[in-house]
Motif scaffolding. Structure first.
Motif, PDB file in Angstrom:
ATOM      1  N   SER A  76       0.830  -1.211   0.000  1.00 50.33           N
ATOM      2  CA  SER A  76       0.000   0.000   0.000  1.00 50.33           C
ATOM      3  C   SER A  76       0.860   1.255   0.000  1.00 50.33           C
ATOM      4  N   VAL A  77       2.004   1.198   0.684  1.00 51.94           N
ATOM      5  CA  VAL A  77       2.921   2.340   0.686  1.00 51.94           C
ATOM      6  C   VAL A  77       3.521   2.535  -0.705  1.00 51.94           C
ATOM      7  N   ILE A  78       3.930   1.423  -1.319  1.00 45.82           N
ATOM      8  CA  ILE A  78       4.499   1.522  -2.669  1.00 45.82           C
ATOM      9  C   ILE A  78       3.454   2.040  -3.650  1.00 45.82           C
ATOM     10  N   GLN A  79       2.221   1.522  -3.560  1.00 46.29           N
ATOM     11  CA  GLN A  79       1.162   1.974  -4.461  1.00 46.29           C
ATOM     12  C   GLN A  79       0.891   3.461  -4.273  1.00 46.29           C
ATOM     13  N   GLY A  80       0.937   3.921  -3.011  1.00 48.89           N
ATOM     14  CA  GLY A  80       0.751   5.349  -2.764  1.00 48.89           C
ATOM     15  C   GLY A  80       1.828   6.181  -3.420  1.00 48.89           C
ATOM     16  N   ARG A  81       3.068   5.702  -3.375  1.00 42.91           N
ATOM     17  CA  ARG A  81       4.171   6.423  -4.032  1.00 42.91           C
ATOM     18  C   ARG A  81       4.001   6.424  -5.547  1.00 42.91           C
ATOM     19  N   VAL A  82       3.538   5.293  -6.094  1.00 42.05           N
ATOM     20  CA  VAL A  82       3.310   5.241  -7.546  1.00 42.05           C
ATOM     21  C   VAL A  82       2.194   6.209  -7.936  1.00 42.05           C
ATOM     22  N   ASP A  83       1.104   6.209  -7.182  1.00 40.18           N
ATOM     23  CA  ASP A  83      -0.014   7.108  -7.491  1.00 40.18           C
ATOM     24  C   ASP A  83       0.439   8.566  -7.460  1.00 40.18           C
ATOM     25  N   SER A 132      11.684  10.734 -13.346  1.00 42.23           N
ATOM     26  CA  SER A 132      12.858   9.875 -13.511  1.00 42.23           C
ATOM     27  C   SER A 132      13.696   9.817 -12.240  1.00 42.23           C
ATOM     28  N   ALA A 133      13.707  10.896 -11.481  1.00 40.26           N
ATOM     29  CA  ALA A 133      14.473  10.905 -10.228  1.00 40.26           C
ATOM     30  C   ALA A 133      13.867   9.969  -9.191  1.00 40.26           C
ATOM     31  N   LEU A 134      12.563   9.707  -9.285  1.00 41.68           N
ATOM     32  CA  LEU A 134      11.877   8.854  -8.315  1.00 41.68           C
ATOM     33  C   LEU A 134      11.887   7.384  -8.705  1.00 41.68           C
ATOM     34  N   LEU A 135      12.022   7.106  -9.984  1.00 41.14           N
ATOM     35  CA  LEU A 135      11.816   5.743 -10.475  1.00 41.14           C
ATOM     36  C   LEU A 135      12.821   4.701  -9.974  1.00 41.14           C
ATOM     37  N   ARG A 154       0.125 -10.360  -4.209  1.00 43.55           N
ATOM     38  CA  ARG A 154      -0.687  -9.908  -5.335  1.00 43.55           C
ATOM     39  C   ARG A 154      -0.733  -8.381  -5.397  1.00 43.55           C
ATOM     40  N   ALA A 155      -0.929  -7.752  -4.251  1.00 48.87           N
ATOM     41  CA  ALA A 155      -0.964  -6.285  -4.218  1.00 48.87           C
ATOM     42  C   ALA A 155       0.385  -5.709  -4.629  1.00 48.87           C
ATOM     43  N   ALA A 156       1.472  -6.359  -4.206  1.00 43.26           N
ATOM     44  CA  ALA A 156       2.807  -5.889  -4.584  1.00 43.26           C
ATOM     45  C   ALA A 156       3.033  -6.032  -6.085  1.00 43.26           C
ATOM     46  N   LEU A 157       2.515  -7.114  -6.673  1.00 44.17           N
ATOM     47  CA  LEU A 157       2.649  -7.315  -8.117  1.00 44.17           C
ATOM     48  C   LEU A 157       1.856  -6.274  -8.902  1.00 44.17           C
ATOM     49  N   VAL A 158       0.670  -5.919  -8.417  1.00 43.46           N
ATOM     50  CA  VAL A 158      -0.110  -4.862  -9.063  1.00 43.46           C
ATOM     51  C   VAL A 158       0.666  -3.542  -9.024  1.00 43.46           C
ATOM     52  N   ALA A 159       1.252  -3.239  -7.855  1.00 44.29           N
ATOM     53  CA  ALA A 159       2.044  -2.013  -7.738  1.00 44.29           C
ATOM     54  C   ALA A 159       3.271  -2.063  -8.644  1.00 44.29           C
ATOM     55  N   LEU A 160       3.913  -3.234  -8.722  1.00 48.38           N
ATOM     56  CA  LEU A 160       5.089  -3.375  -9.591  1.00 48.38           C
ATOM     57  C   LEU A 160       4.722  -3.147 -11.049  1.00 48.38           C
ATOM     58  N   SER A 161       3.592  -3.703 -11.479  1.00 47.08           N
ATOM     59  CA  SER A 161       3.142  -3.483 -12.843  1.00 47.08           C
ATOM     60  C   SER A 161       2.920  -1.996 -13.106  1.00 47.08           C
ATOM     61  N   ASP A 162       2.327  -1.322 -12.130  1.00 48.18           N
ATOM     62  CA  ASP A 162       2.077   0.109 -12.260  1.00 48.18           C
ATOM     63  C   ASP A 162       3.384   0.895 -12.346  1.00 48.18           C
ATOM     64  N   VAL A 163       4.381   0.481 -11.553  1.00 47.53           N
ATOM     65  CA  VAL A 163       5.695   1.136 -11.592  1.00 47.53           C
ATOM     66  C   VAL A 163       6.303   1.013 -12.980  1.00 47.53           C
ATOM     67  N   TYR A 164       6.226  -0.180 -13.568  1.00 47.64           N
ATOM     68  CA  TYR A 164       6.814  -0.364 -14.887  1.00 47.64           C
ATOM     69  C   TYR A 164       6.016   0.354 -15.969  1.00 47.64           C
ATOM     70  N   ARG A 165       4.702   0.483 -15.795  1.00 42.94           N
ATOM     71  CA  ARG A 165       3.928   1.289 -16.758  1.00 42.94           C
ATOM     72  C   ARG A 165       4.377   2.740 -16.699  1.00 42.94           C
ATOM     73  N   LEU A 166       4.558   3.256 -15.496  1.00 44.56           N
ATOM     74  CA  LEU A 166       5.035   4.627 -15.343  1.00 44.56           C
ATOM     75  C   LEU A 166       6.436   4.783 -15.939  1.00 44.56           C
ATOM     76  N   THR A 167       7.265   3.772 -15.736  1.00 48.43           N
ATOM     77  CA  THR A 167       8.609   3.807 -16.319  1.00 48.43           C
ATOM     78  C   THR A 167       8.535   3.866 -17.841  1.00 48.43           C
TER      79      THR A 167
END
Length: 413
Positions: free
Chosen positions: A116-123, A140-143, A163-176
């Motif tokens: 949830s913390v990682i997802q908040g940072r991605v959002d 780019s400085a945050l990625l 599962r929640a971590a994988l959803v956040a990871l997918s979101d991180v790579y989409r942002l990347t």
């Protein structure tokens, strides 16, 4: 080397390739394509319309000025990035992606960051992407830290947390993928898109799968695989469609974004009927959502549907229609600066199609004021800036030159 003026683009590419002792398969591989594709380009059986692929060919051939390949008489030397990275943030992002650990550290679960913390940072990073005029630099400085933390959590947690971590990871790579579009080496773009989709599939989350497919479709389209791009986004749409009756707004939002993606892809291929058919599907999805709804990453919503209508018309070279549609849009209803800047680039393209360079220059300056890095790092915007520098009315050459300079398209010496 001296290249005869009467050679076509394909003939120039072949001459440059052979002068460097490169085989066709080697050059094609450096561009992320196959030898048959390059053979068709060199023989003139296929037109080279992708600016991205043109830049890759130039870089692979170590040509610093695109006009050497295109043969177009020009006052502009379009700079070609001959190194691996075009943005100062890329080396650290590259390291974070390519130095991913293979194994989970023993006893590391207690130190894993909450999904949830990682997802908040991605959002928060997505909001920064859409709100900042320097979005590539700031995101780019945050990625790098986001990538490492999300990767660690997806390896070290289990059950629902995994599962929640994988959803956040997918979101991180989409942002990347968004933040490194046009500045990452081709191999990195493919790795990022694949990891986003793989993480979403491992999470077994339909909305994440669809969002990752939207991202993959972007990569496919921009690397000149339009048929594959359409297949990916349409299959993802079918994954989501059974849920749409009672789906959360964001699920319908990504479904709508997939329809608009297909609309633009068809438009760029000149398929007018299909382009408008998919735009209408996106339009209907937007009508089913609250009028103020905006998808957090794709910014799908009422305004984005209107913006895409302009893009579709422009890609179909219906400039009068595109400009008429743009006249009816209030850009300020779009919360994304990045998307507003791209709208004005589309409007500038429409003006150029009609030969109105004065209007095109005006809206390009506006696009740069709204989102400087969107203009600097978007190939279509650089093409417009180059065209304006070459052909602007004499009274506007100074303004066109200043725009070309800040965008990175400079006068030839």
């Amino acid at each position: 080397m001296e290249i005869p003026d009467n050679l076509s683009t394909g003939e120039r590419i072949r001459l440059l390739r052979e002068s460097r002792g490169m085989t066709r398969p080697v050059l094609a591989q450096l561009c992320g394509r196959g030898p048959d594709w390059l053979k068709k380009i060199e023989t003139g059986d296929r037109e080279l319309r992708s600016h991205t692929l043109l830049l890759r060919l130039a870089a692979a051939l170590q040509v610093s000025d695109l006009s050497v390949i295109t043969g177009a008489a020009s006052d502009v030397a379009q700079p070609v990035p001959l190194g691996q990275f075009q943005h100062p943030g890329m080396p650290e992002i590259w390291d974070a992606i390519m130095q991913r650990p293979f194994f989970t550290r023993s006893g590391s679960r207690a130190g894993a960051i909450s999904p949830s913390v990682i997802q908040g940072r991605v959002d928060q990073s997505w909001r920064l992407w859409h709100s900042s005029g320097r979005n590539r630099t700031e995101v780019s400085a945050l990625l790098p830290d986001l990538i490492r933390d999300a990767e660690a959590a997806s390896r070290e947690l289990d059950g629902a947390e995994k599962r929640a971590a994988l959803v956040a990871l997918s979101d991180v790579y989409r942002l990347t993928g968004q933040a490194t579009a046009y500045i990452a080496p081709a191999e990195l773009a493919w790795v990022v898109a694949d990891r986003a989709l793989t993480a979403a599939q491992e999470a077994d989350d339909p909305a994440s799968i669809a969002a990752a497919a939207w991202n993959m479709g972007n990569i496919l389209r921009e690397t000149s695989y339009p048929e594959e791009a359409l297949r990916v986004v349409l299959e993802a749409g079918e994954v989501l469609r059974p849920y749409l009756g009672e789906a959360p707004d964001d699920w319908r939002g990504i479904y709508g974004a997939l329809q608009l993606h297909a609309a633009v892809t068809h438009a760029r291929e000149g398929n007018e009927g299909d382009a408008w058919r998919f735009w209408e599907k996106g339009h209907q999805v937007a009508k089913s959502l609250p009028s103020s709804y905006v998808h957090p990453s794709t910014v799908f919503g009422r305004a984005n549907v209107d913006f895409h209508e302009v893009s579709v018309a422009t890609d179909l070279r219906k400039s009068q229609k595109a400009l008429g549609l743009a006249d009816e849009i209030d850009p300020d209803v779009m919360p994304s600066r990045e998307r507003r800047a791209r709208l004005w680039v589309e409007v500038a393209r429409g003006h150029l199609q009609r030969g109105d360079r004065t209007a095109a220059l005006h809206v390009m300056k506006l696009a740069h004021e709204i989102g400087a890095e969107t203009v600097v790092y978007t190939p279509s915007a650089r093409v417009v800036a180059a065209d304006l520098w070459r052909k602007a009315p004499r009274a506007l050459r100074g303004e066109a030159g200043r725009l070309a300079e800040v965008v990175g398209v400079t006068a030839a010496g």
